[in-house]
Scaffold this motif. Structure first.
Motif, PDB file in Angstrom:
ATOM      1  N   MET A   1       0.848  -1.187   0.000  1.00  0.00           N
ATOM      2  CA  MET A   1       0.000   0.000   0.000  1.00  0.00           C
ATOM      3  C   MET A   1       0.891   1.247   0.000  1.00  0.00           C
ATOM      4  N   THR A   2       0.552   2.207  -0.831  1.00  0.00           N
ATOM      5  CA  THR A   2       1.291   3.471  -0.878  1.00  0.00           C
ATOM      6  C   THR A   2       0.687   4.454   0.112  1.00  0.00           C
ATOM      7  N   TRP A   3       1.417   5.537   0.380  1.00  0.00           N
ATOM      8  CA  TRP A   3       0.864   6.590   1.255  1.00  0.00           C
ATOM      9  C   TRP A   3      -0.346   7.240   0.601  1.00  0.00           C
ATOM     10  N   THR A   4      -0.339   7.337  -0.714  1.00  0.00           N
ATOM     11  CA  THR A   4      -1.507   7.865  -1.427  1.00  0.00           C
ATOM     12  C   THR A   4      -2.723   6.980  -1.159  1.00  0.00           C
ATOM     13  N   ASP A   5      -2.514   5.669  -1.207  1.00  0.00           N
ATOM     14  CA  ASP A   5      -3.604   4.727  -0.907  1.00  0.00           C
ATOM     15  C   ASP A   5      -4.087   4.910   0.529  1.00  0.00           C
ATOM     16  N   ARG A   6      -3.145   5.075   1.457  1.00  0.00           N
ATOM     17  CA  ARG A   6      -3.512   5.229   2.866  1.00  0.00           C
ATOM     18  C   ARG A   6      -4.326   6.510   3.073  1.00  0.00           C
ATOM     19  N   LEU A   7      -3.913   7.595   2.442  1.00  0.00           N
ATOM     20  CA  LEU A   7      -4.682   8.842   2.539  1.00  0.00           C
ATOM     21  C   LEU A   7      -6.105   8.630   2.026  1.00  0.00           C
ATOM     22  N   ALA A   8      -6.229   7.953   0.893  1.00  0.00           N
ATOM     23  CA  ALA A   8      -7.566   7.691   0.327  1.00  0.00           C
ATOM     24  C   ALA A   8      -8.384   6.831   1.279  1.00  0.00           C
ATOM     25  N   GLU A   9      -7.760   5.822   1.876  1.00  0.00           N
ATOM     26  CA  GLU A   9      -8.444   4.948   2.829  1.00  0.00           C
ATOM     27  C   GLU A   9      -8.979   5.746   4.018  1.00  0.00           C
ATOM     28  N   LEU A  10      -8.221   6.762   4.440  1.00  0.00           N
ATOM     29  CA  LEU A  10      -8.630   7.616   5.564  1.00  0.00           C
ATOM     30  C   LEU A  10      -9.603   8.722   5.135  1.00  0.00           C
ATOM     31  N   GLY A  11      -9.833   8.843   3.827  1.00  0.00           N
ATOM     32  CA  GLY A  11     -10.710   9.899   3.331  1.00  0.00           C
ATOM     33  C   GLY A  11     -10.070  11.273   3.378  1.00  0.00           C
ATOM     34  N   VAL A  80       7.278  18.655  -3.729  1.00  0.00           N
ATOM     35  CA  VAL A  80       8.714  18.568  -4.003  1.00  0.00           C
ATOM     36  C   VAL A  80       9.131  17.165  -4.441  1.00  0.00           C
ATOM     37  N   VAL A  81       8.621  16.124  -3.769  1.00  0.00           N
ATOM     38  CA  VAL A  81       9.095  14.761  -4.046  1.00  0.00           C
ATOM     39  C   VAL A  81       7.997  13.749  -4.291  1.00  0.00           C
ATOM     40  N   GLY A  82       6.754  14.102  -4.032  1.00  0.00           N
ATOM     41  CA  GLY A  82       5.666  13.128  -4.100  1.00  0.00           C
ATOM     42  C   GLY A  82       5.544  12.414  -2.766  1.00  0.00           C
ATOM     43  N   ILE A  83       4.351  12.368  -2.239  1.00  0.00           N
ATOM     44  CA  ILE A  83       4.117  11.824  -0.894  1.00  0.00           C
ATOM     45  C   ILE A  83       4.535  10.354  -0.792  1.00  0.00           C
ATOM     46  N   ASP A  84       4.456   9.618  -1.887  1.00  0.00           N
ATOM     47  CA  ASP A  84       4.796   8.198  -1.842  1.00  0.00           C
ATOM     48  C   ASP A  84       6.298   7.949  -1.698  1.00  0.00           C
ATOM     49  N   ASN A  85       7.103   8.983  -1.809  1.00  0.00           N
ATOM     50  CA  ASN A  85       8.554   8.861  -1.616  1.00  0.00           C
ATOM     51  C   ASN A  85       8.977   9.111  -0.176  1.00  0.00           C
ATOM     52  N   VAL A  86       8.034   9.390   0.714  1.00  0.00           N
ATOM     53  CA  VAL A  86       8.371   9.577   2.123  1.00  0.00           C
ATOM     54  C   VAL A  86       8.729   8.219   2.718  1.00  0.00           C
ATOM     55  N   VAL A  87       9.890   8.165   3.365  1.00  0.00           N
ATOM     56  CA  VAL A  87      10.344   6.955   4.057  1.00  0.00           C
ATOM     57  C   VAL A  87       9.869   6.991   5.504  1.00  0.00           C
ATOM     58  N   ARG A  88      10.042   8.145   6.151  1.00  0.00           N
ATOM     59  CA  ARG A  88       9.594   8.302   7.537  1.00  0.00           C
ATOM     60  C   ARG A  88       9.538   9.774   7.891  1.00  0.00           C
TER      61      ARG A  88
END
Length: 151
Positions: A1-11, A80-88
Protein backbone atom coordinates in the motif's frame (compact mmCIF):
# COMPACT_ATOMS: atom_id res chain seq x y z
CA UNK A 1 0.00 0.00 0.00
CA UNK A 2 1.29 3.47 -0.88
CA UNK A 3 0.86 6.59 1.25
CA UNK A 4 -1.51 7.87 -1.43
CA UNK A 5 -3.60 4.73 -0.91
CA UNK A 6 -3.51 5.23 2.87
CA UNK A 7 -4.68 8.84 2.54
CA UNK A 8 -7.57 7.69 0.33
CA UNK A 9 -8.44 4.95 2.83
CA UNK A 10 -8.63 7.62 5.56
CA UNK A 11 -10.71 9.90 3.33
CA UNK A 12 -8.00 12.56 3.35
CA UNK A 13 -7.17 14.65 0.32
CA UNK A 14 -4.02 16.74 0.47
CA UNK A 15 -4.77 20.43 -0.09
CA UNK A 16 -3.05 22.59 -2.66
CA UNK A 17 0.25 24.04 -1.52
CA UNK A 18 -0.25 27.18 0.56
CA UNK A 19 1.27 30.25 -1.07
CA UNK A 20 4.26 31.67 0.83
CA UNK A 21 3.62 34.88 2.76
CA UNK A 22 7.13 36.25 2.13
CA UNK A 23 10.46 35.43 0.42
CA UNK A 24 10.71 31.65 0.84
CA UNK A 25 9.52 28.39 -0.71
CA UNK A 26 7.11 25.93 0.93
CA UNK A 27 9.64 23.06 1.03
CA UNK A 28 13.20 22.22 0.09
CA UNK A 29 14.88 18.88 -0.49
CA UNK A 30 18.50 18.39 0.48
CA UNK A 31 19.94 14.89 0.20
CA UNK A 32 17.43 12.42 1.61
CA UNK A 33 15.40 14.95 3.60
CA UNK A 34 12.67 17.47 2.87
CA UNK A 35 12.27 20.45 5.18
CA UNK A 36 9.10 22.49 5.09
CA UNK A 37 8.65 26.13 5.86
CA UNK A 38 6.30 26.87 8.73
CA UNK A 39 2.77 25.99 7.68
CA UNK A 40 -0.30 27.78 9.00
CA UNK A 41 -3.87 26.45 9.16
CA UNK A 42 -4.92 27.68 5.72
CA UNK A 43 -7.95 26.15 4.01
CA UNK A 44 -8.60 27.26 0.43
CA UNK A 45 -6.30 30.24 0.90
CA UNK A 46 -8.02 31.45 4.08
CA UNK A 47 -6.70 31.25 7.63
CA UNK A 48 -9.08 29.06 9.68
CA UNK A 49 -8.80 31.27 12.76
CA UNK A 50 -6.80 33.97 14.46
CA UNK A 51 -6.02 34.52 18.10
CA UNK A 52 -4.15 33.05 21.02
CA UNK A 53 -4.75 29.60 22.37
CA UNK A 54 -6.16 29.78 25.86
CA UNK A 55 -7.95 33.05 25.08
CA UNK A 56 -9.74 33.51 21.72
CA UNK A 57 -8.98 29.95 20.57
CA UNK A 58 -9.71 26.85 22.66
CA UNK A 59 -7.09 24.11 22.96
CA UNK A 60 -9.48 21.71 21.19
CA UNK A 61 -9.88 24.10 18.26
CA UNK A 62 -6.12 24.65 18.14
CA UNK A 63 -5.54 20.89 17.97
CA UNK A 64 -7.73 20.84 14.86
CA UNK A 65 -5.71 23.73 13.39
CA UNK A 66 -2.50 21.77 14.04
CA UNK A 67 -4.01 18.96 12.00
CA UNK A 68 -4.78 21.37 9.15
CA UNK A 69 -1.26 22.79 9.34
CA UNK A 70 0.37 19.34 9.09
CA UNK A 71 -1.77 18.56 6.04
CA UNK A 72 -0.42 21.75 4.47
CA UNK A 73 3.11 20.62 5.35
CA UNK A 74 2.47 17.23 3.72
CA UNK A 75 1.17 19.04 0.62
CA UNK A 76 4.44 20.99 0.51
CA UNK A 77 6.42 17.73 0.75
CA UNK A 78 4.25 16.19 -1.96
CA UNK A 79 4.95 19.14 -4.27
CA UNK A 80 8.71 18.57 -4.00
CA UNK A 81 9.09 14.76 -4.05
CA UNK A 82 5.67 13.13 -4.10
CA UNK A 83 4.12 11.82 -0.89
CA UNK A 84 4.80 8.20 -1.84
CA UNK A 85 8.55 8.86 -1.62
CA UNK A 86 8.37 9.58 2.12
CA UNK A 87 10.34 6.95 4.06
CA UNK A 88 9.59 8.30 7.54
CA UNK A 89 8.68 11.40 9.46
CA UNK A 90 11.77 12.67 11.29
CA UNK A 91 10.70 15.77 13.22
CA UNK A 92 7.77 18.08 13.83
CA UNK A 93 8.21 21.56 15.26
CA UNK A 94 5.00 23.19 16.45
CA UNK A 95 4.50 26.78 17.52
CA UNK A 96 1.41 27.76 19.48
CA UNK A 97 0.40 31.41 19.91
CA UNK A 98 -0.29 31.21 23.63
CA UNK A 99 -2.27 33.38 26.01
CA UNK A 100 -0.49 34.24 29.24
CA UNK A 101 -0.44 31.19 31.48
CA UNK A 102 -1.37 28.67 28.76
CA UNK A 103 0.92 25.63 29.02
CA UNK A 104 -0.91 23.03 26.92
CA UNK A 105 1.24 23.34 23.79
CA UNK A 106 2.06 19.59 23.63
CA UNK A 107 -1.64 18.64 23.58
CA UNK A 108 -2.27 21.15 20.77
CA UNK A 109 0.57 19.82 18.60
CA UNK A 110 -0.73 16.29 19.18
CA UNK A 111 -3.25 17.20 16.45
CA UNK A 112 -0.36 17.03 13.98
CA UNK A 113 1.46 14.09 15.57
CA UNK A 114 -1.63 11.91 15.83
CA UNK A 115 -2.54 12.49 12.19
CA UNK A 116 0.98 11.56 11.10
CA UNK A 117 0.59 8.33 13.06
CA UNK A 118 -2.75 7.61 11.38
CA UNK A 119 -1.24 8.11 7.94
CA UNK A 120 2.27 6.68 8.28
CA UNK A 121 1.97 4.20 11.17
CA UNK A 122 5.41 3.30 12.54
CA UNK A 123 7.05 5.53 9.90
CA UNK A 124 5.13 8.45 11.39
CA UNK A 125 6.76 8.24 14.84
CA UNK A 126 8.92 11.34 15.15
CA UNK A 127 10.92 13.67 17.37
CA UNK A 128 9.05 16.86 18.24
CA UNK A 129 9.12 20.29 19.82
CA UNK A 130 5.98 22.14 20.96
CA UNK A 131 6.74 25.77 21.70
CA UNK A 132 4.56 28.53 23.11
CA UNK A 133 5.07 31.94 21.48
CA UNK A 134 3.51 35.35 21.96
CA UNK A 135 2.59 35.91 18.29
CA UNK A 136 2.57 34.07 14.96
CA UNK A 137 2.35 35.46 11.41
CA UNK A 138 -0.97 37.13 10.53
CA UNK A 139 -2.40 36.23 13.92
CA UNK A 140 -2.42 32.44 13.34
CA UNK A 141 -2.93 30.30 16.44
CA UNK A 142 -0.63 27.47 15.25
CA UNK A 143 2.35 27.00 12.92
CA UNK A 144 3.98 23.66 12.06
CA UNK A 145 7.30 22.71 10.47
CA UNK A 146 8.02 19.19 9.21
CA UNK A 147 11.16 17.23 8.33
CA UNK A 148 10.80 13.93 6.47
CA UNK A 149 13.25 11.37 5.12
CA UNK A 150 12.63 10.48 1.47
CA UNK A 151 13.77 7.90 -1.08
Amino acid sequence: MTWTDRLAELGIELPGVAAPLAAYVPAVRTGSHVYTAGQLPFVSGELEATGKVGAEVSPEEAKKYARTSILNALAAVDSVVGIDNVVRVVKVVGFVASAEGFTGQPAVINGASELLGEIFGEAGIHARSAVGVSELPIGAPVEIELIVEVK
